[in-house]
Design a protein around this motif. Structure first.
Motif, PDB file in Angstrom:
ATOM      1  N   THR A  25       0.835  -1.206   0.000  1.00 23.40           N
ATOM      2  CA  THR A  25       0.000   0.000   0.000  1.00 23.40           C
ATOM      3  C   THR A  25       0.866   1.251   0.000  1.00 23.40           C
ATOM      4  O   THR A  25       0.579   2.224  -0.700  1.00 23.40           O
ATOM      5  CB  THR A  25      -0.934  -0.017   1.228  1.00 23.40           C
ATOM      6  N   GLN A  72      -7.988  -0.586  -0.986  1.00 21.63           N
ATOM      7  CA  GLN A  72      -8.137  -1.861  -0.291  1.00 21.63           C
ATOM      8  C   GLN A  72      -9.494  -1.918   0.407  1.00 21.63           C
ATOM      9  O   GLN A  72     -10.171  -2.931   0.388  1.00 21.63           O
ATOM     10  CB  GLN A  72      -7.004  -1.997   0.734  1.00 21.63           C
ATOM     11  N   ASP A  95      -5.594  -1.931  -4.919  1.00 27.33           N
ATOM     12  CA  ASP A  95      -4.967  -2.451  -3.704  1.00 27.33           C
ATOM     13  C   ASP A  95      -5.791  -3.616  -3.173  1.00 27.33           C
ATOM     14  O   ASP A  95      -6.946  -3.429  -2.777  1.00 27.33           O
ATOM     15  CB  ASP A  95      -4.901  -1.316  -2.668  1.00 27.33           C
TER      16      ASP A  95
HETATM   17 MG   LIG Z   1      -2.121  -2.714   2.077  1.00 25.66          MG
END
Ligand SMILES: [Mg+2]
Ligand SMILES: Nc1ncnc2c1ncn2[C@@H]1O[C@H](COP(=O)(O)OP(=O)(O)OP(=O)(O)O)[C@@H](O)[C@H]1O
Lengths: 418, 208
Positions: free
Chosen positions: B43, B88, B158
């Protein structure tokens, strides 16, 4: 999606807090408006009813009470005065005009005022129907009394609506005045003698008084100048009242406004009061009332600003992800800052609009309940603009800190949370 | 033609060096898979690429424009113009509709394009639903649509498949590949999910 609608959507997503802020703002604004409106209306009425009267002469007592009772018809008189005493001052060289008033009775709360035609002329009131009074117990009704031409009524003793009535003697309405917007609209006018006759006052034939040389001279002088309507053609000889309640005096010079009351108060059994002075003193007290209402509205607006601050600041934690995602979508710090300021401004603008609507409605509803003010038209003035600006600045200030905090936040960190 | 280029990157977080990348480049329309276990810095790397984080050492540049020469404001503008990001945790704005969420990504949203995106991603009937009422799969599609809405040069995703079963993971991966191919955008996916490795021609394995 525009930034404004984005801000509004955010506000709608927390309806209760937003509504609280809007309502607090609205109540503060409404309160401030009512204060401004009543203060303006009261001042206007004080100015209009008191215009052109330099001195009020009456019985000794409170000068404010004398002014309120004789000029504004808002208090009971300080007492009555002998006409012969009053007459000395009516013909004083510094006196331009003196209007006698005899108070004591009312009809349904509307004061019956014994006076001369000068009184109606002073307020620019002319009969819209009928004519002015001539004989005793002929009455001329103010536009707001609801009396109709030809109607008869009996005066009730006292100046409130609940005195016992003089049923044995009826007044007859011979004229109805057109509206003037002044205190005369709520009065019933008649001759001085009519009022005093009901109170067992002796009236003395005018010719007996002519023994006094001084009086005689001035009387004619008066007649020639402007008191044409003082005497009408009666079959019986004109009578002079023994007592009146007050004299409304117009002087010849500003200096006389100070000197005349001084010598009257010193040299006679009468009292003279300067209405401008007394009303200034009164508004210093009355001002306290509007000032404390002003403080309450300022307090409410302050609370509204606090609630806006709390609403926006409190929402920051739960929506940090939303704000961070905007940054990730390319919204700059300044744009996020503006977005939150917009939320504060939208709340205050909403509260402001609602407050103005409520204030105007409140005034329209309240004004008839406070007869001393009468039905005033709304008077938007520069104060409204200042009020609006003050409230908007308060809203802006309240959203400033949370907006700064949001603008400074690090989106990368916020996006990895939650 | 190289679009995104990273050189001599070193980045630490919490007092620990988590990324060291001597050289990495992604061509226009290329595909890159960043594979590594949780906590290896995937990330963080995506944030460096998108200009959401500034590298402590080294340079990131897009089309030859080095990020360290750009102001924060210019970097925000660059991100808005060239990048689409699928987070994410998706990060749709819950109280806004799917349509509003998607259109946030563009200054002058092309409604026809938004309709074709939501049609292709199978969420046409959800356009007016509040994002908070979507199922996870629907939210993921909405997030992909939002990442494509500004017709970006590079899409960053992500962990798009980590919470999904095999079939769903395959489906979402193909959606991302197909849509970026249709749009002519490069795709960079960061994941610890080795299942989708075969779908990418370039894979960078990050050490823990
Ligand atoms: Mg991550
Ligand atoms: N702001 C921060 N402060 C302290 N440590 C951080 C910060 N951001 C990231 N880290 C740490 O850096 C490391 C890499 O984080 P990152 O989120 O990039 O990992 P990741 O590969 O995406 O992991 P995951 O697969 O769990 O999402 C982790 O150990 C994390 O705890």
């Amino acid at each position: 999606m525009s930034d404004l609608s984005l801000a509004l959507h955010a506000l709608l997503s927390r309806k209760i807090v937003s509504l609280l802020s809007v309502l607090l703002t609205a109540f503060g604004v409404m309160m401030a408006l009512v204060v401004l409106q009543f203060a303006a209306a009261a001042q206007q009425r004080i100015d209009r009813d008191g215009k052109g009267v330099d001195i009020v002469i009456g019985a000794k007592g409170s000068p404010l009470q004398l002014v309120l009772s004789a000029l504004y018809h808002a208090d009971i008189p300080t007492g009555n005065i002998p006409y012969t005493e009053a007459e000395k001052w009516m013909h004083h060289p510094q006196v331009k005009q003196a209007i006698p008033l005899a108070l004591g009775d009312n009809w349904k709360g509307f004061r019956i005022v014994g006076t001369t035609a000068d009184y109606a002329a002073h307020y620019g009131a002319k009969p819209a129907q009928g004519q002015l009074w001539e004989a005793e117990f002929e009455a001329v009704a103010g536009a707001g009394t609801g009396l109709a031409l030809g109607q008869t009524f009996s005066g009730a003793h006292g100046l409130g609506a609940d005195g016992h009535s003089h049923d044995h003697q009826l007044y007859k309405v011979v004229g109805v005045l057109g509206p003037t917007g002044s205190v005369i609209d709520r009065l019933i006018l008649t001759s001085v003698n009519s009022v005093l006759a009901l109170h067992g006052q002796e009236t003395t034939p005018a010719h007996e008084e002519h023994g006094d040389h001084d009086d005689h001279h001035h009387h004619h002088h008066d007649d020639d100048d402007h008191d044409h309507e003082h005497h009408h053609d009666h079959s019986e000889p004109a009578k002079q009242p023994a007592e009146i309640t007050a004299l409304l005096v117009k002087t010849r010079s500003p200096l006389a406004n100070i000197n005349l009351p001084r010598s009257i108060n010193r040299d006679s059994m009468l009292q003279a009061a300067n209405p401008a002075l007394e009303m200034t003193r009164l508004s210093a007290v009355f001002g306290l009332g509007t000032r404390s209402m002003g403080y309450i509205s300022a307090f409410l607006i302050g609370m509204a600003a606090l609630s806006i601050f709390a609403g926006i600041a409190g929402s920051l934690d739960s929506r940090s992800g939303d704000l961070a995602v905007l940054r990730a979508l390319g919204y700059g710090r300044h744009r996020l800052f503006g977005l939150l300021l917009m939320e504060g401004l939208a709340l205050t603008a909403g509260g402001l609009a609602l407050g103005f609507v409520m204030g105007v409605a409140g005034f329209v509803l309240l004004a008839p309940a406070i007869p001393a003010l009468g039905a005033q038209a709304l008077q938007p003035d520069i104060h409204w603009l200042w009020l609006a600006l003050t409230v908007l600045v308060a809203g802006l200030a309240a959203s400033l800190l949370p907006a700064l905090r949001a603008a400074r936040a690090d989106p990368a960190q916020l996006l990895s949370q939650r | 033609m190289t679009a995104l280029e990273l050189t001599d990157i070193r980045h630490s977080a919490g007092g620990r060096e988590i990324l060291r990348i001597p050289a990495l480049s992604v061509a226009a329309g290329g595909r890159l898979l960043l594979l590594g276990p949780s906590g290896c810095g995937k990330t963080t790397l995506l944030n460096l690429m998108a200009g959401l984080l500034r590298a402590e050492q080294g340079h990131v540049s897009l089309n030859g424009q080095a990020y360290d020469t750009l102001s924060g404001r210019a970097l925000d503008a660059l991100r808005r113009k060239y990048f689409g990001i699928v987070f994410q945790k998706l990060h749709l704005i819950g109280h806004l509709s799917v349509e509003q969420n998607i259109c946030l990504a563009a200054d002058h949203p092309d409604k026809t394009y938004m309709h074709s995106l939501t049609d292709r991603l199978g969420i046409a009937d959800k356009r007016r639903s509040a994002a908070r009422n979507l199922s996870h799969g629907e939210a993921q599609r909405a997030a992909i649509a939002r990442a494509l809405m500004n017709r970006p040069a590079i899409v960053l995703a992500d962990e798009p498949t980590s919470a999904l079963d095999d079939a769903q993971a395959d489906n979402v991966s193909r959606l991302l590949l197909d849509e970026t191919q249709t749009a002519g955008a490069a795709l960079i996916v960061a994941t610890h999910d080795a299942r989708i490795k075969p779908l990418f021609d370039t894979v960078l394995e990050l050490a823990p």
